[in-house]
Design a protein around this motif. Structure first.
Motif, PDB file in Angstrom:
ATOM      1  N   SER A  86      22.941  72.670 -13.447  1.00  0.00           N
ATOM      2  CA  SER A  86      21.478  72.550 -13.363  1.00  0.00           C
ATOM      3  C   SER A  86      20.730  73.864 -13.599  1.00  0.00           C
ATOM      4  CB  SER A  86      21.089  71.957 -11.999  1.00  0.00           C
ATOM      5  OG  SER A  86      21.466  70.614 -11.913  1.00  0.00           O
ATOM      6  N   PRO A  87      21.141  74.981 -12.955  1.00  0.00           N
ATOM      7  CA  PRO A  87      20.387  76.220 -13.180  1.00  0.00           C
ATOM      8  C   PRO A  87      20.418  76.684 -14.635  1.00  0.00           C
ATOM      9  CG  PRO A  87      21.756  76.400 -11.220  1.00  0.00           C
ATOM     10  CD  PRO A  87      22.181  75.152 -11.920  1.00  0.00           C
ATOM     11  N   LYS A  88      21.537  76.478 -15.293  1.00  0.00           N
ATOM     12  CA  LYS A  88      21.647  76.936 -16.680  1.00  0.00           C
ATOM     13  C   LYS A  88      20.903  76.023 -17.643  1.00  0.00           C
ATOM     14  CE  LYS A  88      26.191  79.020 -15.826  1.00  0.00           C
ATOM     15  NZ  LYS A  88      27.628  79.028 -16.167  1.00  0.00           N
ATOM     16  N   LEU A  89      20.828  74.737 -17.314  1.00  0.00           N
ATOM     17  CA  LEU A  89      20.197  73.771 -18.216  1.00  0.00           C
ATOM     18  C   LEU A  89      18.706  73.615 -17.976  1.00  0.00           C
ATOM     19  CD1 LEU A  89      22.912  70.953 -18.144  1.00  0.00           C
ATOM     20  CD2 LEU A  89      22.532  72.637 -19.951  1.00  0.00           C
ATOM     21  N   ALA A  90      18.221  74.028 -16.794  1.00  0.00           N
ATOM     22  CA  ALA A  90      16.810  73.829 -16.437  1.00  0.00           C
ATOM     23  C   ALA A  90      15.829  74.367 -17.485  1.00  0.00           C
ATOM     24  CB  ALA A  90      16.526  74.447 -15.072  1.00  0.00           C
ATOM     25  N   PRO A  91      16.069  75.569 -18.065  1.00  0.00           N
ATOM     26  CA  PRO A  91      15.116  76.064 -19.062  1.00  0.00           C
ATOM     27  C   PRO A  91      14.995  75.175 -20.298  1.00  0.00           C
ATOM     28  CG  PRO A  91      16.522  77.836 -18.273  1.00  0.00           C
ATOM     29  CD  PRO A  91      17.101  76.567 -17.756  1.00  0.00           C
ATOM     30  N   TYR A  92      15.967  74.314 -20.517  1.00  0.00           N
ATOM     31  CA  TYR A  92      15.948  73.448 -21.703  1.00  0.00           C
ATOM     32  C   TYR A  92      15.428  72.049 -21.386  1.00  0.00           C
ATOM     33  CZ  TYR A  92      18.928  77.166 -23.486  1.00  0.00           C
ATOM     34  OH  TYR A  92      19.437  78.386 -23.872  1.00  0.00           O
ATOM     35  N   GLY A  93      15.117  71.791 -20.108  1.00  0.00           N
ATOM     36  CA  GLY A  93      14.554  70.510 -19.735  1.00  0.00           C
ATOM     37  C   GLY A  93      15.530  69.354 -19.791  1.00  0.00           C
ATOM     38  N   VAL A  94      16.824  69.638 -19.630  1.00  0.00           N
ATOM     39  CA  VAL A  94      17.833  68.582 -19.635  1.00  0.00           C
ATOM     40  C   VAL A  94      18.683  68.701 -18.374  1.00  0.00           C
ATOM     41  CG1 VAL A  94      17.931  68.344 -22.140  1.00  0.00           C
ATOM     42  CG2 VAL A  94      19.410  70.015 -21.005  1.00  0.00           C
ATOM     43  N   THR A  95      19.410  67.630 -18.053  1.00  0.00           N
ATOM     44  CA  THR A  95      20.208  67.581 -16.832  1.00  0.00           C
ATOM     45  C   THR A  95      21.692  67.630 -17.168  1.00  0.00           C
ATOM     46  OG1 THR A  95      20.401  65.170 -16.844  1.00  0.00           O
ATOM     47  CG2 THR A  95      18.451  66.123 -15.775  1.00  0.00           C
ATOM     48  N   ASP A 118      26.019  74.232 -24.932  1.00  0.00           N
ATOM     49  CA  ASP A 118      26.082  72.897 -24.336  1.00  0.00           C
ATOM     50  C   ASP A 118      24.941  72.003 -24.817  1.00  0.00           C
ATOM     51  OD1 ASP A 118      26.782  75.235 -22.640  1.00  0.00           O
ATOM     52  OD2 ASP A 118      27.795  73.738 -21.413  1.00  0.00           O
ATOM     53  N   VAL A 119      23.764  72.585 -24.984  1.00  0.00           N
ATOM     54  CA  VAL A 119      22.582  71.817 -25.378  1.00  0.00           C
ATOM     55  C   VAL A 119      22.685  71.358 -26.825  1.00  0.00           C
ATOM     56  CG1 VAL A 119      20.065  71.926 -25.616  1.00  0.00           C
ATOM     57  CG2 VAL A 119      21.181  73.027 -23.673  1.00  0.00           C
ATOM     58  N   TRP A 120      23.405  72.118 -27.643  1.00  0.00           N
ATOM     59  CA  TRP A 120      23.519  71.772 -29.065  1.00  0.00           C
ATOM     60  C   TRP A 120      24.226  70.424 -29.244  1.00  0.00           C
ATOM     61  CZ3 TRP A 120      26.701  73.561 -33.712  1.00  0.00           C
ATOM     62  CH2 TRP A 120      25.906  73.580 -34.859  1.00  0.00           C
ATOM     63  N   GLY A 121      25.054  70.042 -28.282  1.00  0.00           N
ATOM     64  CA  GLY A 121      25.716  68.741 -28.358  1.00  0.00           C
ATOM     65  C   GLY A 121      24.732  67.588 -28.328  1.00  0.00           C
TER      66      GLY A 121
END
Length: 795
Positions: A69-78, A35-38
């Motif tokens: 939120s819990p999955k994205l928190a380590p990457y600092g994004v919402t 998801d973050v790669w997007g």
């Protein structure tokens, strides 16, 4: 562009395929949440979308499977940032391709947690978690919500409720079934149909886990029960390891050939893990000439718990146990006021053992906080029995509070012809789903004639249908009045039942025993009236199932009407009792330790363990003679498919409670020791449901477990094994994109020379894959891990 739901009526639409595997091929860095790669590489994600658009897909899924939120928190994004970027990436790809008839499907994956009481995520917290992502999707301009890869109907309910409360977009729902046709928590295709149609989703179906051939029986079962358009997105077969990556062996042409026989049942088609644009292109070419399915409205009312489905088909009546109702029951009244759930659960067990199909739950007492007590009682019963429930209250607030948190699709008792009742109850049925008992009374009271009661029934049916509640969901209650108060009372009730069935085409229900109020030998009158009501078309009989006369009438009726195949159930019910079990007996009204563990009664197990220890029984004798045999009994039921995961987990928790008590009686040091087993979800994977289930079961069998958590690096696992001299390591993975880290962890463990054994499992793992990456054992389910640990560490 046409509205999506209109486009679905005019032609078959096609989803894209396996986003995760495509992103891996496009260069997704190992260990990075897709998801973050997007956000970091929008061009790479857009390229995947373009490839599916070029193949002919018009339902393009956002890259947001894990955007919570819990999955994205380590990457600092919402979630808002990730979802907005993901929707924009799909729109950009469509613009680049000149596509004007495509739809953005906001992808919502599972939380990675089990909901309470089997896990640690509360239902309302799950709703809030999904709501955050869904609001972001709606604000970003998505065209629909796709809730996918759900293995638990309770979590699916939380996600659908979140969608209904936070957007007005079409809702698609997709589940992941195993090879036995069950969900992780035991739900069947019929249970899925009941829940999702009750919630009012716009389409539903299955994805992931299996290939088209393996999915076929489950999809056929959905089709036979469903009155809603279906979707189908299988994997390209089952995965195997090649070059450190998961690969799938069903090529595009074979995939299309396997999908073609299923296409006549599907309005929406696509793919999941391992399916590429070539797979979807071949699928479209193979199925574009197949007409859309004609979705027919089924007539069977399905009532469910998390694992059991009761079908009211208008032919075969069912028993609704009436005993959990405080009216005239002083002991139950006292138990409800004192918060004694043990007494209530005992009433539930007795009715289940006596043959009830559904349990009525009524806690209406003056001075009680009915919304809180009804919900607490309902949840306590659902923890320990799979029987569906009938929520019975005249308090609309209590009804909604319990209905919202109910795990499944219940009966709702009741609505009546009063405007106040119709306005309060019908919207709840529309929002949450449920079979609805319709009382034939209104502001003028109870009509004295069948014609008067039918007029009220017609009014309720019309109002329900105007709100979109199908007629099959309604049960008309003709209202049983005492014959002591009027000689025509029984006849009027029976005529109402008969005419409601034949003239209105609805199901029927009755509380039977009121007919004999005020008269001697009540059971004789009840039995005769019950038989007459069955003959007039009674579908749901609210009775005391512990009455031998009433159950005898019921079983006799079914045998005589050809509803009991070769009279098997009749003969089973009346065969001679088997010799009594040698299991030690508990005092009257209590359960034995063995029974408490089998039924998942934590407080009862702890109390009985203490009682046995205080009586001087040897502690190891209690453990080996009571606890372990009970766990084994439940485990065998799970493996045979007669019990399901929630029951297994509750029994394990009950055993742990009992063992916690017994440890206090053991000599110091005898109940502790170094860890024997390490469990971990591999690097990059933040889903730990499977691992946590395994941990609960292993600890209930007294294995000492060190849980390293989720997203654990190979180096961390190797160091922990070395430091603690661990003989057995269990590794879990849910996501295709993280399976390379399972292989890497095993490689490092082998390279280190540590003499540990390795067992692997998870949704994307197969026996072939486990063999290919060098695991010592593949566990298809949690009990298999327990058996392997017993063989390795106790054998």
């Amino acid at each position: 562009m046409k509205p999506l739901l209109q486009a679905m009526k005019e032609g078959r639409l096609y989803f894209d395929g396996g986003m995760g595997s495509m992103l891996q091929a496009a260069g997704l860095p190992e260990g990075l949440l897709p998801d973050v790669w997007g956000l970091e590489n929008p061009q790479g994600v857009q390229a995947v979308h373009r490839a599916y658009l070029e193949a002919g897909c018009r339902l393009i899924t956002t890259n947001t499977f894990g955007a919570s939120s819990p999955k994205l928190a380590p990457y600092g994004v919402t979630p808002e940032q990730v979802v907005t970027a993901a929707v924009n990436n799909v729109r950009a790809a469509m613009d680049q391709m000149g596509v004007t008839d495509g739809y953005v499907c906001a992808d919502i994956g599972p939380s990675g947690k089990l909901l309470r009481p089997y896990g640690d995520l509360d239902f309302e917290d799950a709703v809030a978690l999904f709501a955050e992502t869904i609001r972001a999707a709606a604000q970003a301009g998505a065209d629909c919500i796709l809730i996918e890869t759900m293995s638990d109907l309770y979590e699916m309910k939380a996600a659908v409720v979140a969608a209904k409360e936070n957007c007005d977009l079409p809702i698609f729902a997709s589940l992941i079934f195993d090879g036995t046709g069950k969900l992780l928590t035991g739900g069947s295709p019929q249970a899925a149909v009941a829940l999702l149609e009750g919630l009012g989703v716009d389409a539903f179906g299955i994805n992931c886990g299996l290939g088209p051939k393996e999915m076929a029986p489950v999809f056929q079962a959905l089709w036979e029960a469903s009155s809603t358009p279906l979707l189908l997105q299988p994997n390209a077969g089952l995965p195997r390891s090649e070059g450190g990556k998961a690969v799938y062996d069903v090529d595009p042409l074979e995939y299309a050939a396997q999908m073609r026989p299923l296409a006549p049942m599907a309005t929406l088609l696509g793919g999941c893990c391992g399916t590429t644009p070539a797979h979807i292109k071949a699928l479209i070419e193979a199925t574009r000439d197949i007409p859309l399915p004609e979705v027919t409205q089924k007539d069977t009312l399905l009532i469910t718990s998390y694992c059991q489905t009761v079908a009211l088909d208008g032919k075969d009546p069912v028993i609704i146990g009436e005993r959990i109702n405080p009216t005239g029951k002083k002991k139950l009244q006292a138990a409800l006021r004192e918060g004694d759930t043990g007494y209530v659960l005992n009433e539930a067990f007795k009715q289940e053992d006596a043959g009830a199909h559904i349990l009525d739950v009524n806690v209406g007492l003056p001075g009680l906080d009915e919304p809180a007590v009804l919900t607490k009682t309902m949840e306590a019963i659902q923890e320990v029995t799979g029987l569906p429930l009938q929520l019975d209250t005249s308090n609309p607030i209590a009804m909604e509070t319990a209905l919202r948190r109910y795990n499944g699709k219940p009966l709702i008792n009741s609505v009546n012809g009063k405007e106040e009742s119709l306005a309060a109850i019908l919207p709840l049925v529309k929002k949450y789903g449920g079979g609805l008992v319709c009382l034939t009374l209104d502001d003028e009271g109870i009509p004295k004639t069948a014609e008067g009661r039918l007029a009220i029934a017609r009014k309720i049916v019309q109002r329900a249908e105007a709100l979109g509640i199908p007629r099959r969901e309604l049960l008309v209650d003709g209202l049983t009045m005492p014959v002591s108060a009027g000689g025509d009372n029984a006849r009027v009730t029976l005529e109402t039942i008969h005419r409601a069935k034949t003239e209105l085409g609805v199901k029927t229900a009755l509380g039977v025993s009121n007919v004999s109020f005020g008269l001697p030998k009540r059971e004789q009158l009840n039995q005769s009236f019950f038989t007459m009501a069955l003959h007039q078309g009674l579908d749901g009989a609210i009775i005391n199932p512990m009455s031998g006369a009433m159950m005898g009438a019921y079983r006799s009726y079914r045998a005589l009407m050809g509803l009991d195949d070769q009279c098997q159930e009749y003969m089973e019910a009346f065969r001679e009792e088997a010799p009594a079990s040698p299991t030690p007996k508990a005092p009257e009204g209590e359960v034995t330790l063995h029974q408490a563990v089998c039924r998942g009664l934590k407080e009862g197990a702890a109390a009985q363990a203490k009682a046995l220890a205080d009586q001087g029984r040897e502690i190891l004798e209690i453990i080996n003679g009571e606890l372990v045999p009970a766990l084994d009994e439940v485990g065998k039921g799970f493996e045979k498919g007669t019990l399901f995961l929630p029951q297994l987990l509750m029994s394990a928790e009950a055993a742990k409670e009992a063992f916690g008590v017994l440890k206090e009686y053991l000599p110091a040091g005898q109940s502790s020791g170094a860890p024997q087993i390490i469990l971990a979800t591999v690097k990059g994977d933040i889903h730990d449901i499977g691992k946590n289930i395994v941990k609960v079961l292993l600890e209930s069998y007294r294995f000492r477990v060190l849980d390293l958590g989720k997203d654990v690096a190979p180096e961390t696992i190797v160091e922990a094994v070395r430091a603690k001299a661990i003989p057995l390591v269990g590794l879990s993975a849910l996501m295709t994109t993280t399976t390379p880290y399972m292989e890497e962890t095993i490689r490092q463990l082998r390279q280190s020379g540590l003499p540990c054994k390795i067992v692997v499992g998870g949704a994307v793992i197969t026996q072939d894959y486990a063999d290919a990456i060098g695991a010592d054992h593949y566990a298809a389910d949690a009990m298999e891990t327990v058996h392997y640990a017993q063989e390795l560490l106790e054998g």
